[in-house]
Design a protein around this motif. Sequence first.
Motif, mmCIF file in Angstrom:
data_model
loop_
_atom_site.group_PDB
_atom_site.id
_atom_site.type_symbol
_atom_site.label_atom_id
_atom_site.label_comp_id
_atom_site.label_asym_id
_atom_site.label_seq_id
_atom_site.Cartn_x
_atom_site.Cartn_y
_atom_site.Cartn_z
ATOM 1 N N VAL A 192 0.865 -1.173 0.000
ATOM 2 C CA VAL A 192 0.000 0.000 0.000
ATOM 3 C C VAL A 192 0.902 1.223 0.000
ATOM 4 N N ILE A 193 0.812 2.023 -1.051
ATOM 5 C CA ILE A 193 1.741 3.137 -1.255
ATOM 6 C C ILE A 193 0.965 4.448 -1.329
ATOM 7 N N GLY A 194 1.449 5.441 -0.601
ATOM 8 C CA GLY A 194 0.780 6.734 -0.598
ATOM 9 C C GLY A 194 1.603 7.790 -1.302
ATOM 10 N N ALA A 195 0.943 8.625 -2.086
ATOM 11 C CA ALA A 195 1.616 9.723 -2.782
ATOM 12 C C ALA A 195 1.356 11.031 -2.051
ATOM 13 N N GLY A 196 1.864 12.111 -2.598
ATOM 14 C CA GLY A 196 1.598 13.429 -2.030
ATOM 15 C C GLY A 196 0.371 14.033 -2.701
ATOM 16 N N ILE A 197 -0.041 15.218 -2.226
ATOM 17 C CA ILE A 197 -1.210 15.843 -2.842
ATOM 18 C C ILE A 197 -0.822 16.528 -4.145
ATOM 19 N N ASP A 198 -1.798 16.663 -5.016
ATOM 20 C CA ASP A 198 -1.632 17.519 -6.189
ATOM 21 C C ASP A 198 -1.801 18.960 -5.710
ATOM 22 N N GLY A 199 -1.011 19.852 -6.265
ATOM 23 C CA GLY A 199 -0.995 21.219 -5.749
ATOM 24 C C GLY A 199 -2.226 22.041 -6.063
ATOM 25 N N TYR A 200 -2.992 21.625 -7.078
ATOM 26 C CA TYR A 200 -4.150 22.433 -7.463
ATOM 27 C C TYR A 200 -5.399 22.018 -6.696
ATOM 28 N N VAL A 201 -6.375 22.911 -6.646
ATOM 29 C CA VAL A 201 -7.666 22.597 -6.047
ATOM 30 C C VAL A 201 -8.376 21.602 -6.951
ATOM 31 N N GLY A 202 -8.868 20.523 -6.387
ATOM 32 C CA GLY A 202 -9.536 19.518 -7.209
ATOM 33 C C GLY A 202 -10.551 18.730 -6.422
ATOM 34 N N TYR A 203 -11.717 18.549 -7.022
ATOM 35 C CA TYR A 203 -12.775 17.756 -6.400
ATOM 36 C C TYR A 203 -13.002 16.461 -7.176
ATOM 37 N N GLY A 204 -12.132 16.160 -8.135
ATOM 38 C CA GLY A 204 -12.408 15.092 -9.085
ATOM 39 C C GLY A 204 -12.037 13.692 -8.623
ATOM 40 N N GLN A 205 -11.536 13.530 -7.402
ATOM 41 C CA GLN A 205 -11.114 12.214 -6.895
ATOM 42 C C GLN A 205 -10.128 11.530 -7.831
ATOM 43 N N ARG A 206 -9.333 12.323 -8.504
ATOM 44 C CA ARG A 206 -8.210 11.792 -9.276
ATOM 45 C C ARG A 206 -7.161 12.897 -9.366
ATOM 46 N N GLY A 207 -5.914 12.485 -9.577
ATOM 47 C CA GLY A 207 -4.848 13.466 -9.642
ATOM 48 C C GLY A 207 -4.027 13.282 -10.898
ATOM 49 N N SER A 208 -2.870 13.947 -10.930
ATOM 50 C CA SER A 208 -2.033 13.893 -12.126
ATOM 51 C C SER A 208 -1.008 12.773 -12.017
ATOM 52 N N PHE A 209 -0.603 12.272 -13.172
ATOM 53 C CA PHE A 209 0.276 11.118 -13.185
ATOM 54 C C PHE A 209 1.678 11.429 -12.669
ATOM 55 N N ASN A 210 2.136 12.655 -12.857
ATOM 56 C CA ASN A 210 3.509 12.963 -12.433
ATOM 57 C C ASN A 210 3.690 12.803 -10.923
ATOM 58 N N VAL A 211 2.595 12.960 -10.164
ATOM 59 C CA VAL A 211 2.666 12.769 -8.711
ATOM 60 C C VAL A 211 2.880 11.286 -8.387
ATOM 61 N N VAL A 212 2.196 10.424 -9.130
ATOM 62 C CA VAL A 212 2.354 8.978 -8.957
ATOM 63 C C VAL A 212 3.799 8.583 -9.313
ATOM 64 N N GLU A 213 4.280 9.124 -10.406
ATOM 65 C CA GLU A 213 5.634 8.803 -10.876
ATOM 66 C C GLU A 213 6.687 9.198 -9.835
ATOM 67 N N HIS A 214 6.501 10.375 -9.250
ATOM 68 C CA HIS A 214 7.427 10.882 -8.238
ATOM 69 C C HIS A 214 7.455 9.937 -7.019
ATOM 70 N N THR A 215 6.270 9.491 -6.616
ATOM 71 C CA THR A 215 6.170 8.605 -5.456
ATOM 72 C C THR A 215 6.825 7.257 -5.735
ATOM 73 N N ILE A 216 6.546 6.706 -6.894
ATOM 74 C CA ILE A 216 7.113 5.412 -7.249
ATOM 75 C C ILE A 216 8.637 5.501 -7.299
ATOM 76 N N ALA A 217 9.151 6.622 -7.823
ATOM 77 C CA ALA A 217 10.605 6.815 -7.867
ATOM 78 C C ALA A 217 11.181 6.748 -6.448
ATOM 79 N N ALA A 218 10.495 7.379 -5.501
ATOM 80 C CA ALA A 218 10.965 7.390 -4.114
ATOM 81 C C ALA A 218 10.926 5.989 -3.509
ATOM 82 N N ILE A 219 9.851 5.252 -3.782
ATOM 83 C CA ILE A 219 9.710 3.909 -3.221
ATOM 84 C C ILE A 219 10.798 2.986 -3.780
ATOM 85 N N ILE A 220 11.062 3.094 -5.064
ATOM 86 C CA ILE A 220 12.081 2.242 -5.696
ATOM 87 C C ILE A 220 13.473 2.593 -5.173
ATOM 88 N N GLU A 221 13.690 3.877 -4.908
ATOM 89 C CA GLU A 221 14.962 4.344 -4.349
ATOM 90 C C GLU A 221 15.173 3.700 -2.974
#
Lengths: 99, 416
Positions: B293-322
């Motif tokens: 179970v992996i948690g990412a950070g928040i997207d910086g923009y205001v959003g109610y869409g219950q989805r975020g941008s892919f670059n945030v996921v990519e950043h998190t995965i990079a950290a986990i793999i590191e």
Amino acid sequence: MLHIHCPYCEEMREEEEFSPAGQAHIQRPLNPEELSDEQWARYLFFRKNPRGLHHELWLHAHGCRKYFNMTRNSVTYQIMETYKMGAKPSITASEEGQS
Amino acid sequence: MQQYSGFGLLKHSLSYHENWQRVWSNPTPKKHYDVVIIGGGGHGLATAYYLAKEHGITNIAVIEKGYLGGGNTARNTTIVRSNYLWDEASHLYEHSLKLWEGLAQELNYNLMFSQRGVLNLGHTLQDMRDIERRVNANRLNGIDGEVLTTAQVQEMVPILDCSKGARYPVMGASWQARAGTARHDAVAWGYARAADALGVDLLQQTEVTGIRRKDGAVEGVETTRGFISAGKVACVAAGNSSVIAKMVGMELPLESHPLQAMVSEPLKPILDTVVMSNHVHGYVSQSDKGDLVIGAGIDGYVGYGQRGSFNVVEHTIAAIIEMFPIFSRVRLNRAWGGIVDTCPDACPIISKTHIKGLYFNCGWGTGGFKATPGAGHVFAHTIAHDDPHPLAKPFSIDRFTSGELIDEHGAAGVAH
């Protein structure tokens, strides 16, 4: 991922070049010493945070490094328009008015 | 309420599990409730439960526009801990952790609460100074905590890359042994079942569309199933708190952001604790089912869409793999987003408002799950007595005017 038109570069760029900076059109009070604590709190912390059309400030951090405004739907994330600093948005939600 | 037990399981197996009682009822709304709670997530259901159990108020409705526990309660990464820096915050989260420790028995519901410990890694000298400061503050507040060396961390988590050659070498960690994880859905279901048994009406598929007021006090709520009169209205709507506030012309010091999380395919047991890193910004644990179970950070923009941008996921995965090179070829199963309501000082708002009978519990940002029992408990007290619980007092909305902010930004183990 958002695809954003920078009004200064006049080009579509990837979201990663930009960083969002919150609600747009918030003016720093011109008479700071006359403000009450409530008014300061409102300026510093309280936000519209709308579910729907949102006017917000973005920085083209890895590009021209200029701030600009964007009107975006906060539910669908659809970008309605981007416009330069000092300009007025052409799309507004009627019930929200313009701040 | 039907009691759950090992014996009951055996008994029901004889009738092929066909005669289990419904877990909660699906009532028709009454005309009037003493308290209406807007939002049927963990916090809302816990509030209803404690109002009924500890304050004797049982004429309560929990109004939920979707289904119970279908919002952030079902979307978080299930971590429970209390190692916050400031007194106000650590007292509140520790109150919650203490309730967690007896909750499964109290609710007669298996919450799969597992005190497997939480590691907060330090990667720089400043990280380590902050960790030492926080652990010392925790211990002075009676909360368990230890500072571990790199060797101790490596012994505890052999698959963590603690080598000097890592991009951000691990210099040590803080360790809270009483922290851990819990099954998030079960918490909502356990509270819902217990609240229902105490007479609380759980109104699902019912959306609040307005709040009716008279002479500066609430009268009730307009819903998609008609007007419901209420003595008190408590808003526990997380990401949609600003939407509810707008119904009474209020603005809140909140911004709603998408927060993403993801799980991998199920693996054999490989990680028996929770590892968080503020510096590289990633956190991971392994569920009982076996998925990471992996948690990412928040997207910086205001959003109610219950989805975020892919670059945030990519950043998190990079950290986990590191941190865990061994995970580099694990496949992800699902990723999702929830809407979190963040406060400028990264602390919640548990508060009365200038409108009589209207209360808000919001602003939990990225860390509300761990506080579910505690928040429900102190919020119920605040509503029942129309006076904040001592632990909730510092979290009044007035702090943004008075300047008494509780700055937990980054002071906690990770930005969440």
